[in-house]
Design an enzyme around this catalytic site. Structure first.
Site, PDB file in Angstrom:
ATOM      1  N   GLU A 139       0.831  -1.208   0.000  1.00 35.53           N
ATOM      2  CA  GLU A 139       0.000   0.000   0.000  1.00 35.53           C
ATOM      3  C   GLU A 139       0.868   1.262   0.000  1.00 35.53           C
ATOM      4  OE1 GLU A 139      -3.627   1.895   2.738  1.00 35.53           O
ATOM      5  OE2 GLU A 139      -2.122   0.596   3.651  1.00 35.53           O
ATOM      6  N   LYS A 180     -10.522   2.923  -1.560  1.00 38.53           N
ATOM      7  CA  LYS A 180     -10.624   2.236  -0.273  1.00 38.53           C
ATOM      8  C   LYS A 180     -11.927   2.586   0.446  1.00 38.53           C
ATOM      9  CE  LYS A 180      -7.662   1.597   3.839  1.00 38.53           C
ATOM     10  NZ  LYS A 180      -6.332   1.959   4.379  1.00 38.53           N
ATOM     11  N   CYS A 235      -5.740  -2.510   2.658  1.00 37.27           N
ATOM     12  CA  CYS A 235      -5.395  -2.478   4.070  1.00 37.27           C
ATOM     13  C   CYS A 235      -6.599  -2.665   5.005  1.00 37.27           C
ATOM     14  CB  CYS A 235      -4.618  -1.209   4.392  1.00 37.27           C
ATOM     15  SG  CYS A 235      -3.648  -1.341   5.925  1.00 37.27           S
TER      16      CYS A 235
END
Length: 281
Positions: free
Chosen positions: A44, A117, A154
């Site tokens: 990431e 995300k 993540c």
């Protein structure tokens, strides 16, 4: 002949020099491609340090539009040259809006689109809500040259809904680029094993392989210092770790999966047959 996919995860340390970070990823990418990898996952936000340990407005200057982000522009010709798929994690700017995003590059270098995300953490050492809006794309999967992949970012990896949604859309492998390590509010807290278990649980519940790529090293952003525990891995549909790296070593993981076998096995388990969505509201 069965359809197979050869996946890879990269693990490395990154600093403030974006060009140097890109070179590190390129070097590891070439190593993975030599080992036959077809879909290669960097960590990431490899463009720089994980800056979300502190709230400093200077980092907004390191965000770029998805199509013209330096990491995307560097990885596009590399994807085409090596004939590999690359999920590229970036700090994205869209007008006045900022996102933690993934750009999917196919094996011919084509930009297949962006995922933003969905789950944005906000706690000591991981103050992402200062920088990123919650993603507005919804969960997505991608038809690449080598298979249909799903990518979360993540904090997404802790949520079973994210993995299940991508599996329901037909993902054949799940990928999670990440930046995770020490917890500044509690020096005794080590999340590495729960972090792995959460994703291995997604693998079992969806009968799907999982690939996780983390960073390593100690970084200081402002007054905050954080150490990232690496431990990148590839897990089978059973949640078994078949490839893994340690807490501090740079490296490349590569593993091959039989997609036709996984498709039959997933059907045989009946998890998707026996879902009772009327009770899940």
């Amino acid at each position: 002949m069965s359809q197979t996919i050869r996946v890879a995860a990269l693990q490395a340390a990154f600093g403030e020099d974006m060009a140097a970070n890109i070179k590190t990823v390129e070097r590891l990418m070439r190593d993975a491609a030599k080992k036959g990898a077809q879909v290669i996952l960097p960590p990431e936000l490899f463009q720089g340090p994980y800056f979300c340990t502190a709230q400093e407005e200077k980092w907004f200057a390191t965000a770029y539009p998805a199509a013209t982000h330096p990491c995307v522009q560097a990885m596009q010709p590399l994807a085409k040259e090596l004939g590999v798929v690359i999920p590229v994690s970036i700090f994205e700017r869209d007008g006045p809006l900022y996102f933690n995003a993934i750009v999917i590059l196919d094996a011919d270098g084509a930009n297949l689109g962006t995922y933003r995300k969905s789950h944005i953490p906000d706690g000591p050492g991981y103050m992402e809500k200062y920088y990123f809006r919650p993603g507005d794309t919804g969960f997505k999967v991608w038809d690449t040259k080598f298979g249909r992949i799903g990518v979360g970012i993540c904090w997404d990896q802790w949520f079973p809904e994210c993995a299940r949604a991508m599996a329901l859309m037909g993902a054949q492998v799940l990928f999670y680029p990440t930046a995770i390590g020490s917890e500044p509010h509690d020096a005794t807290l080590d999340t590495r094993d729960p972090w792995r278990r959460a994703m291995c649980g997604h693998a079992v519940s969806n009968v799907i392989p999982v690939v996780a790529a983390n960073r390593i090293g100690t970084e200081t952003v402002g007054a905050a210092t954080q150490t990232y525990y690496g431990s990148s891995f590839i897990a089978t549909h059973r949640g078994d770790l078949v490839e893994e790296l340690g807490r501090a070593e740079e490296g490349v993981l590569v593993h091959e999966f039989d997609l036709d076998f996984l498709d039959r096995h997933r059907a045989a388990w009946g998890f998707f047959r026996d879902r009772r969505t009327e009770f899940y509201r």
